[in-house]
Design a protein around this motif. Sequence first.
Motif, PDB file in Angstrom:
ATOM      1  N   ILE A  28       0.860  -1.335  -0.119  1.00 57.79           N
ATOM      2  CA  ILE A  28      -0.068   0.294   0.195  1.00 57.79           C
ATOM      3  C   ILE A  28       1.008   1.729  -0.195  1.00 57.79           C
ATOM      4  O   ILE A  28       0.478   2.243  -0.850  1.00 57.79           O
ATOM      5  CB  ILE A  28      -0.893   0.251   1.088  1.00 57.79           C
ATOM      6  CG1 ILE A  28      -1.753  -0.674   1.406  1.00 57.79           C
ATOM      7  CG2 ILE A  28      -1.649   1.462   1.138  1.00 57.79           C
ATOM      8  CD1 ILE A  28      -2.922  -1.519   1.988  1.00 57.79           C
ATOM      9  N   GLN A  29       1.965   1.362   0.357  1.00 63.87           N
ATOM     10  CA  GLN A  29       3.171   2.653   0.500  1.00 63.87           C
ATOM     11  C   GLN A  29       3.093   2.676  -0.632  1.00 63.87           C
ATOM     12  O   GLN A  29       3.274   3.629  -0.885  1.00 63.87           O
ATOM     13  CB  GLN A  29       4.112   1.862   1.536  1.00 63.87           C
ATOM     14  CG  GLN A  29       4.810   3.336   2.017  1.00 63.87           C
ATOM     15  CD  GLN A  29       6.096   3.418   3.143  1.00 63.87           C
ATOM     16  OE1 GLN A  29       6.159   1.711   3.940  1.00 63.87           O
ATOM     17  NE2 GLN A  29       7.047   3.727   3.312  1.00 63.87           N
ATOM     18  N   VAL A  30       3.788   1.786  -1.672  1.00 64.27           N
ATOM     19  CA  VAL A  30       4.388   1.196  -2.064  1.00 64.27           C
ATOM     20  C   VAL A  30       3.077   2.367  -3.653  1.00 64.27           C
ATOM     21  O   VAL A  30       3.825   3.442  -4.513  1.00 64.27           O
ATOM     22  CB  VAL A  30       4.637   0.514  -3.166  1.00 64.27           C
ATOM     23  CG1 VAL A  30       5.664   0.707  -5.187  1.00 64.27           C
ATOM     24  CG2 VAL A  30       5.558  -0.155  -2.677  1.00 64.27           C
ATOM     25  N   ALA A  31       2.441   2.038  -3.847  1.00 63.86           N
ATOM     26  CA  ALA A  31       1.432   1.789  -4.622  1.00 63.86           C
ATOM     27  C   ALA A  31       0.653   3.568  -4.119  1.00 63.86           C
ATOM     28  O   ALA A  31       0.692   4.550  -5.198  1.00 63.86           O
ATOM     29  CB  ALA A  31      -0.224   1.464  -4.364  1.00 63.86           C
ATOM     30  N   THR A  32       1.547   4.657  -2.230  1.00 63.95           N
ATOM     31  CA  THR A  32       0.434   5.508  -2.169  1.00 63.95           C
ATOM     32  C   THR A  32       1.684   6.508  -2.566  1.00 63.95           C
ATOM     33  O   THR A  32       1.540   7.569  -3.279  1.00 63.95           O
ATOM     34  CB  THR A  32       0.749   5.528  -0.989  1.00 63.95           C
ATOM     35  OG1 THR A  32      -0.172   5.024  -0.588  1.00 63.95           O
ATOM     36  CG2 THR A  32       0.300   7.228   0.100  1.00 63.95           C
ATOM     37  N   GLU A  33       2.946   5.689  -3.177  1.00 62.19           N
ATOM     38  CA  GLU A  33       4.136   6.445  -3.864  1.00 62.19           C
ATOM     39  C   GLU A  33       3.662   6.530  -4.886  1.00 62.19           C
ATOM     40  O   GLU A  33       4.579   8.089  -5.218  1.00 62.19           O
ATOM     41  CB  GLU A  33       5.029   5.731  -3.140  1.00 62.19           C
ATOM     42  CG  GLU A  33       5.910   5.779  -1.714  1.00 62.19           C
ATOM     43  CD  GLU A  33       7.324   4.884  -1.609  1.00 62.19           C
ATOM     44  OE1 GLU A  33       7.662   4.898  -2.314  1.00 62.19           O
ATOM     45  OE2 GLU A  33       7.635   4.518  -0.599  1.00 62.19           O
ATOM     46  N   LEU A  34       3.293   5.856  -5.318  1.00 64.75           N
ATOM     47  CA  LEU A  34       3.338   5.916  -7.324  1.00 64.75           C
ATOM     48  C   LEU A  34       1.845   7.398  -7.698  1.00 64.75           C
ATOM     49  O   LEU A  34       2.330   8.134  -8.281  1.00 64.75           O
ATOM     50  CB  LEU A  34       2.894   5.263  -7.884  1.00 64.75           C
ATOM     51  CG  LEU A  34       4.064   4.191  -8.007  1.00 64.75           C
ATOM     52  CD1 LEU A  34       3.264   2.509  -8.664  1.00 64.75           C
ATOM     53  CD2 LEU A  34       5.134   4.389  -8.022  1.00 64.75           C
ATOM     54  N   ILE A  35       1.271   7.595  -6.307  1.00 63.43           N
ATOM     55  CA  ILE A  35       0.142   8.179  -6.955  1.00 63.43           C
ATOM     56  C   ILE A  35       1.092   9.408  -6.263  1.00 63.43           C
ATOM     57  O   ILE A  35       0.053  10.810  -7.022  1.00 63.43           O
ATOM     58  CB  ILE A  35      -1.429   7.496  -5.825  1.00 63.43           C
ATOM     59  CG1 ILE A  35      -2.019   6.460  -6.213  1.00 63.43           C
ATOM     60  CG2 ILE A  35      -1.631   8.626  -5.219  1.00 63.43           C
ATOM     61  CD1 ILE A  35      -3.031   5.680  -5.064  1.00 63.43           C
ATOM     62  N   ASP A  36       1.734   9.653  -5.168  1.00 63.74           N
ATOM     63  CA  ASP A  36       1.750  11.108  -4.565  1.00 63.74           C
ATOM     64  C   ASP A  36       2.490  11.717  -6.333  1.00 63.74           C
ATOM     65  O   ASP A  36       3.089  12.958  -6.520  1.00 63.74           O
ATOM     66  CB  ASP A  36       2.094  10.681  -3.177  1.00 63.74           C
ATOM     67  CG  ASP A  36       1.449  11.171  -2.290  1.00 63.74           C
ATOM     68  OD1 ASP A  36       0.287  11.781  -2.914  1.00 63.74           O
ATOM     69  OD2 ASP A  36       1.353  10.331  -1.252  1.00 63.74           O
ATOM     70  N   ILE A  37       2.946  11.117  -6.975  1.00 66.55           N
ATOM     71  CA  ILE A  37       4.719  10.898  -7.502  1.00 66.55           C
ATOM     72  C   ILE A  37       3.078  11.840  -8.875  1.00 66.55           C
ATOM     73  O   ILE A  37       3.979  12.587  -9.389  1.00 66.55           O
ATOM     74  CB  ILE A  37       5.145  10.095  -8.293  1.00 66.55           C
ATOM     75  CG1 ILE A  37       6.904   9.685  -6.856  1.00 66.55           C
ATOM     76  CG2 ILE A  37       6.057  10.597  -9.949  1.00 66.55           C
ATOM     77  CD1 ILE A  37       7.008   8.638  -7.565  1.00 66.55           C
ATOM     78  N   TYR A  38       2.289  10.816  -9.072  1.00 64.85           N
ATOM     79  CA  TYR A  38       1.456  11.425 -10.478  1.00 64.85           C
ATOM     80  C   TYR A  38       0.871  12.547  -9.480  1.00 64.85           C
ATOM     81  O   TYR A  38       0.642  13.952 -10.538  1.00 64.85           O
ATOM     82  CB  TYR A  38       0.949  10.730 -10.602  1.00 64.85           C
ATOM     83  CG  TYR A  38      -0.473  10.519 -12.080  1.00 64.85           C
ATOM     84  CD1 TYR A  38      -0.131  10.866 -12.732  1.00 64.85           C
ATOM     85  CD2 TYR A  38      -1.353  10.935 -10.865  1.00 64.85           C
ATOM     86  CE1 TYR A  38      -0.456  10.969 -13.850  1.00 64.85           C
ATOM     87  CE2 TYR A  38      -2.237  11.413 -12.059  1.00 64.85           C
ATOM     88  CZ  TYR A  38      -2.401  11.163 -13.336  1.00 64.85           C
ATOM     89  OH  TYR A  38      -2.977  11.805 -14.096  1.00 64.85           O
ATOM     90  N   LEU A  39       0.584  12.789  -8.524  1.00 58.96           N
ATOM     91  CA  LEU A  39      -0.806  13.978  -8.308  1.00 58.96           C
ATOM     92  C   LEU A  39       0.389  14.928  -8.444  1.00 58.96           C
ATOM     93  O   LEU A  39       0.087  16.022  -8.648  1.00 58.96           O
ATOM     94  CB  LEU A  39      -1.136  13.602  -7.041  1.00 58.96           C
ATOM     95  CG  LEU A  39      -3.081  12.741  -7.112  1.00 58.96           C
ATOM     96  CD1 LEU A  39      -3.023  12.440  -5.557  1.00 58.96           C
ATOM     97  CD2 LEU A  39      -3.667  13.035  -8.732  1.00 58.96           C
ATOM     98  N   ASN A  40       1.269  14.485  -7.556  1.00 56.73           N
ATOM     99  CA  ASN A  40       2.304  16.105  -7.156  1.00 56.73           C
ATOM    100  C   ASN A  40       3.792  16.365  -8.176  1.00 56.73           C
ATOM    101  O   ASN A  40       4.210  17.536  -8.445  1.00 56.73           O
ATOM    102  CB  ASN A  40       2.653  16.043  -5.507  1.00 56.73           C
ATOM    103  CG  ASN A  40       2.641  15.824  -4.727  1.00 56.73           C
ATOM    104  OD1 ASN A  40       1.174  16.550  -4.588  1.00 56.73           O
ATOM    105  ND2 ASN A  40       2.470  14.606  -4.453  1.00 56.73           N
ATOM    106  N   ASN A  41       3.587  15.929  -9.292  1.00 56.27           N
ATOM    107  CA  ASN A  41       4.841  16.202 -10.162  1.00 56.27           C
ATOM    108  C   ASN A  41       4.400  16.594 -11.400  1.00 56.27           C
ATOM    109  O   ASN A  41       4.213  14.726 -12.253  1.00 56.27           O
ATOM    110  CB  ASN A  41       5.673  14.949 -10.393  1.00 56.27           C
ATOM    111  CG  ASN A  41       6.733  15.277  -8.689  1.00 56.27           C
ATOM    112  OD1 ASN A  41       7.019  15.900  -8.711  1.00 56.27           O
ATOM    113  ND2 ASN A  41       6.453  14.088  -8.511  1.00 56.27           N
TER     114      ASN A  41
END
Length: 160
Positions: A28-41
């Motif tokens: 879940i942490q890895v999935a969240t990291e990818l989501i945040d990379i996508y949303l913030n960059n």
Amino acid sequence: MLRPMAKDDRQPVLELIRATGFFNEAEIQVATELIDIYLNNPDQRDYHIVVVEDESGNVAGYMTYGPTPLTEGTWDLYWIAVSPGAQGKGYGRQLVNWLEDRVRESGGRLILIETSSQPKYLPTRKFYEKLGYAEIARIPDFYRPEDDRVIFGKYFRSKE
Ligand SMILES: CC(C)(COP(=O)(O)OP(=O)(O)OC[C@H]1O[C@@H](n2cnc3c(N)ncnc32)[C@H](O)[C@@H]1OP(=O)(O)O)[C@@H](O)C(=O)NCCC(=O)NCCS
């Protein structure tokens, strides 16, 4: 309806990932990291995320994908999940079909999906097979003893 993920989708998407009961905390942490990379960059090109809505406009599923670095025309489907109450209604197929259209449009040749050999992933593997994906590689004991990394793939004819 299928559309790019927006910032307001973050919470519903994280909730549905958790609700599937499929993923451990590290996943879940890895999935969240990818989501945040996508949303913030907004300028990054490695990860794309789309969501599919049900008829009431609620997020029913999501998918993270991107071009595989250092390849020509290979794409990775990194994550896909459909909310338990919405499973079996065609949302997963809709997400994968949408990715296939994007890959074909861009002249892509191959989509890869990695999964685990654990019995709990049997339905997931059946889902990929139903959509025309075949096991093309397997690394024994990859995740842990007796838990192989299974790689499913589907090739697309390149436009002549
Ligand atoms: C795997 C998952 C994304 C599939 O999404 P879905 O919306 O339930 O699947 P769909 O309704 O689009 O099904 C598409 C096809 O796959 C088949 N399928 C789906 N689940 C299946 C299962 N458990 N067993 C056999 N076939 C299955 C369906 O019958 C359907 O074929 P049809 O259209 O000919 O009837 C979803 O079940 C899920 O989120 N699972 C938990 C998380 C997960 O495993 N993610 C992948 C991590 S690697």
